[in-house]
Write a protein that holds these residues in place. Sequence first.
Motif, PDB file in Angstrom:
ATOM      1  N   ILE A 177      -9.784  -2.589  -2.943  1.00  0.00           N
ATOM      2  CA  ILE A 177      -9.563  -4.030  -1.817  1.00  0.00           C
ATOM      3  C   ILE A 177     -10.654  -4.331  -0.997  1.00  0.00           C
ATOM      4  CG2 ILE A 177      -8.226  -4.098   0.323  1.00  0.00           C
ATOM      5  CD1 ILE A 177      -6.208  -1.860  -0.671  1.00  0.00           C
ATOM      6  N   SER A 178     -11.762  -3.437  -0.730  1.00  0.00           N
ATOM      7  CA  SER A 178     -12.815  -4.107  -0.320  1.00  0.00           C
ATOM      8  C   SER A 178     -13.708  -4.629  -1.073  1.00  0.00           C
ATOM      9  CB  SER A 178     -13.514  -2.835   0.513  1.00  0.00           C
ATOM     10  OG  SER A 178     -12.922  -2.093   1.181  1.00  0.00           O
ATOM     11  N   LEU A 179     -13.661  -4.419  -2.308  1.00  0.00           N
ATOM     12  CA  LEU A 179     -14.704  -5.330  -3.046  1.00  0.00           C
ATOM     13  C   LEU A 179     -13.851  -6.770  -3.367  1.00  0.00           C
ATOM     14  CD1 LEU A 179     -16.866  -5.533  -5.099  1.00  0.00           C
ATOM     15  CD2 LEU A 179     -15.510  -4.432  -6.893  1.00  0.00           C
ATOM     16  N   GLY A 180     -12.477  -6.754  -3.363  1.00  0.00           N
ATOM     17  CA  GLY A 180     -11.838  -7.873  -3.748  1.00  0.00           C
ATOM     18  C   GLY A 180     -11.843  -8.722  -2.408  1.00  0.00           C
ATOM     19  N   HIS A 181     -12.189  -8.104  -1.102  1.00  0.00           N
ATOM     20  CA  HIS A 181     -12.379  -9.119  -0.076  1.00  0.00           C
ATOM     21  C   HIS A 181     -13.755  -9.605  -0.182  1.00  0.00           C
ATOM     22  CE1 HIS A 181     -12.340 -10.456   4.001  1.00  0.00           C
ATOM     23  NE2 HIS A 181     -13.498  -9.793   4.183  1.00  0.00           N
ATOM     24  N   SER A 182     -14.857  -8.857  -0.582  1.00  0.00           N
ATOM     25  CA  SER A 182     -16.145  -9.447  -0.435  1.00  0.00           C
ATOM     26  C   SER A 182     -16.290 -10.376  -1.538  1.00  0.00           C
ATOM     27  CB  SER A 182     -17.023  -8.195  -0.616  1.00  0.00           C
ATOM     28  OG  SER A 182     -16.929  -7.639  -1.727  1.00  0.00           O
ATOM     29  N   GLU A 183     -15.478 -10.528  -2.421  1.00  0.00           N
ATOM     30  CA  GLU A 183     -15.625 -11.165  -3.526  1.00  0.00           C
ATOM     31  C   GLU A 183     -14.627 -12.417  -3.357  1.00  0.00           C
ATOM     32  OE1 GLU A 183     -15.234  -9.243  -7.349  1.00  0.00           O
ATOM     33  OE2 GLU A 183     -17.037  -8.402  -7.279  1.00  0.00           O
ATOM     34  N   GLY A 184     -13.812 -12.488  -2.263  1.00  0.00           N
ATOM     35  CA  GLY A 184     -12.968 -13.559  -2.253  1.00  0.00           C
ATOM     36  C   GLY A 184     -11.685 -13.593  -2.765  1.00  0.00           C
ATOM     37  N   ALA A 185     -11.280 -12.570  -3.445  1.00  0.00           N
ATOM     38  CA  ALA A 185     -10.125 -12.463  -4.211  1.00  0.00           C
ATOM     39  C   ALA A 185      -8.941 -12.058  -3.251  1.00  0.00           C
ATOM     40  CB  ALA A 185     -10.283 -11.435  -5.056  1.00  0.00           C
ATOM     41  N   VAL A 186      -9.367 -11.164  -2.151  1.00  0.00           N
ATOM     42  CA  VAL A 186      -8.387 -10.611  -1.130  1.00  0.00           C
ATOM     43  C   VAL A 186      -8.678 -11.401   0.303  1.00  0.00           C
ATOM     44  CG1 VAL A 186      -7.401  -8.579  -0.234  1.00  0.00           C
ATOM     45  CG2 VAL A 186      -8.138  -8.588  -2.472  1.00  0.00           C
ATOM     46  N   GLU A 187      -7.513 -11.969   0.891  1.00  0.00           N
ATOM     47  CA  GLU A 187      -7.791 -12.348   1.962  1.00  0.00           C
ATOM     48  C   GLU A 187      -7.942 -11.330   3.067  1.00  0.00           C
ATOM     49  OE1 GLU A 187      -8.065 -15.573   2.864  1.00  0.00           O
ATOM     50  OE2 GLU A 187      -7.655 -16.341   0.844  1.00  0.00           O
ATOM     51  N   LYS A 188      -8.679 -11.605   4.258  1.00  0.00           N
ATOM     52  CA  LYS A 188      -8.791 -10.710   5.367  1.00  0.00           C
ATOM     53  C   LYS A 188      -7.269 -10.193   5.931  1.00  0.00           C
ATOM     54  CE  LYS A 188     -11.014 -10.118   9.833  1.00  0.00           C
ATOM     55  NZ  LYS A 188      -9.838  -9.620  10.567  1.00  0.00           N
ATOM     56  N   GLU A 189      -6.599 -10.868   5.961  1.00  0.00           N
ATOM     57  CA  GLU A 189      -5.241 -10.406   6.514  1.00  0.00           C
ATOM     58  C   GLU A 189      -4.339  -9.532   5.512  1.00  0.00           C
ATOM     59  OE1 GLU A 189      -6.121 -13.443   6.390  1.00  0.00           O
ATOM     60  OE2 GLU A 189      -6.333 -14.258   8.401  1.00  0.00           O
ATOM     61  N   HIS A 190      -4.631  -9.776   4.279  1.00  0.00           N
ATOM     62  CA  HIS A 190      -4.125  -8.959   3.228  1.00  0.00           C
ATOM     63  C   HIS A 190      -4.725  -7.657   3.207  1.00  0.00           C
ATOM     64  CE1 HIS A 190      -2.334 -12.461   1.220  1.00  0.00           C
ATOM     65  NE2 HIS A 190      -1.700 -12.283   2.163  1.00  0.00           N
ATOM     66  N   ARG A 191      -6.142  -7.779   3.330  1.00  0.00           N
ATOM     67  CA  ARG A 191      -7.124  -6.429   3.443  1.00  0.00           C
ATOM     68  C   ARG A 191      -6.529  -5.336   4.369  1.00  0.00           C
ATOM     69  NH1 ARG A 191     -12.831  -6.601   5.664  1.00  0.00           N
ATOM     70  NH2 ARG A 191     -11.718  -7.166   7.332  1.00  0.00           N
ATOM     71  N   ASP A 192      -6.513  -6.047   5.714  1.00  0.00           N
ATOM     72  CA  ASP A 192      -6.514  -5.224   6.862  1.00  0.00           C
ATOM     73  C   ASP A 192      -5.042  -4.738   6.776  1.00  0.00           C
ATOM     74  OD1 ASP A 192      -8.641  -6.185   7.830  1.00  0.00           O
ATOM     75  OD2 ASP A 192      -7.841  -7.596   9.048  1.00  0.00           O
ATOM     76  N   ARG A 193      -3.992  -5.484   6.281  1.00  0.00           N
ATOM     77  CA  ARG A 193      -2.561  -4.699   6.128  1.00  0.00           C
ATOM     78  C   ARG A 193      -2.524  -3.617   5.309  1.00  0.00           C
ATOM     79  NH1 ARG A 193       0.324 -10.521   5.763  1.00  0.00           N
ATOM     80  NH2 ARG A 193       0.196 -11.113   8.075  1.00  0.00           N
ATOM     81  N   LEU A 194      -3.413  -3.906   3.941  1.00  0.00           N
ATOM     82  CA  LEU A 194      -3.312  -2.627   3.048  1.00  0.00           C
ATOM     83  C   LEU A 194      -4.147  -1.329   3.449  1.00  0.00           C
ATOM     84  CD1 LEU A 194      -3.956  -4.994  -0.100  1.00  0.00           C
ATOM     85  CD2 LEU A 194      -1.776  -3.570   0.333  1.00  0.00           C
ATOM     86  N   LEU A 195      -5.256  -1.703   4.108  1.00  0.00           N
ATOM     87  CA  LEU A 195      -5.948  -0.728   4.556  1.00  0.00           C
ATOM     88  C   LEU A 195      -5.424   0.132   5.835  1.00  0.00           C
ATOM     89  CD1 LEU A 195      -9.622  -2.256   4.328  1.00  0.00           C
ATOM     90  CD2 LEU A 195      -8.333  -0.649   2.707  1.00  0.00           C
ATOM     91  N   GLY A 196      -4.741  -0.603   6.498  1.00  0.00           N
ATOM     92  CA  GLY A 196      -3.869  -0.205   7.871  1.00  0.00           C
ATOM     93  C   GLY A 196      -2.998   0.831   7.207  1.00  0.00           C
TER      94      GLY A 196
END
Length: 427
Positions: A177-196
Amino acid sequence: MDSNLILTAAAILALLIASGFFSGSETALTAVSRGKLRARADKGDRAAERALKVTDDSERLIGAVLLGNNLVNILATSLATVLFTGLFGESGVAAATLVMTALVVVFAEVLPKTYAITNSEIASTRVAPFIAVVVTIFSPVVNMVRAIVRGVLYLFGVKVEAETNILSVREEIVGAISLGHSEGAVEKEHRDRLLGALDLGDRTVEEIMLHRSQIEMIDVALSTLEMVEICLKSPYTRLPIFKDNPENIIGVIHAKDLLRAIYAHQPDDEGDPLRNFDIMSVAMEPYFVPETTTLDDQMRQFLRRHTHFALVVDEYGALQGLITLEDILEEIVGEITDEFDTSADHPMRRTDTGDYIVDGAMTIRDLNRANDWALPDDEANTVAGLVIHEAQTIPTTGQVFSFHGFRFEVMARKDNRITRLKIRKLM
């Protein structure tokens, strides 16, 4: 002589093909997503089920594949040395080294690995039956090698448990998830929800509860009219009821239950509609939870008990705060606001100069999530707690501190609590 040369060349070619097979199989079986294989296996795909079975013991799988790969590579190099020495004499050793290096790198490593990593699902399901046989054949040797490796590591003080996994499933998901966010494939909101959602098992109710100093309560000694007035003025639907002192919680009243009971209450002859009304007759029994309960466990308890409200106590039974189901959900989806929430209630706002005005009770985790920062939350849960921990004292209004790449200015303090801070990220 000619027939021997042809047989040797054919054997070298076969060994190179086997080497490419082992290299590609290793890459395919380690790169494929076990989640996708599981989804296919659940739909009845037997090939995916075999691939899952082969990858269950990754250490044994990699050991068997590496053993097979090294055997064919060494044998192919040895045959090539014999072949080229027979053709060119002593200079054939150098020629064999150059030729075999080129052939192995291109056709036995890069080519099969490139195909396997771009078609990992197809490749893994196709090679799984053959690799399963290889693993079975080489299992005794692999087990012996594994024992030797662990023994040597143990001599150097390194203990490797038999069932040790280098990377847990949870860490793999978080990393992806973190890698996907850093590469632009995962939006910040989606990352926060999944990691939360993944973090619920690691966090406790103590970290997100509403502190006892901020809890709105009702004194059972008040008149019914005064209680109703408190309920009407409060933005909350559930309020604790205490007797004698705020530590002695004897019930919890729901505004809707109170309204329903008042509506059904029969007034006495003197005309006072609430004269004989007993609020405890409609109050719920208080639900207490220890402050060390994980958020994951607490959410399960809320769902099981069909309630949304719990009072938090410490190991001595002293009231510490309260937590609701909404508090836990906000850790996943972010701040939930309704018609009773005002902008003034928001714990953080940004000024025109780029500074952030932050409520001292705001959690460090919420601040990090809102701004994509990385302030440490190991020693403190709130922003005020972090400042006090770093300053090693209770600061006074106007004091300024700089740590962790940020500037903190204390804007307001009440008693021993820091109530408001100004934060600016240092460049």
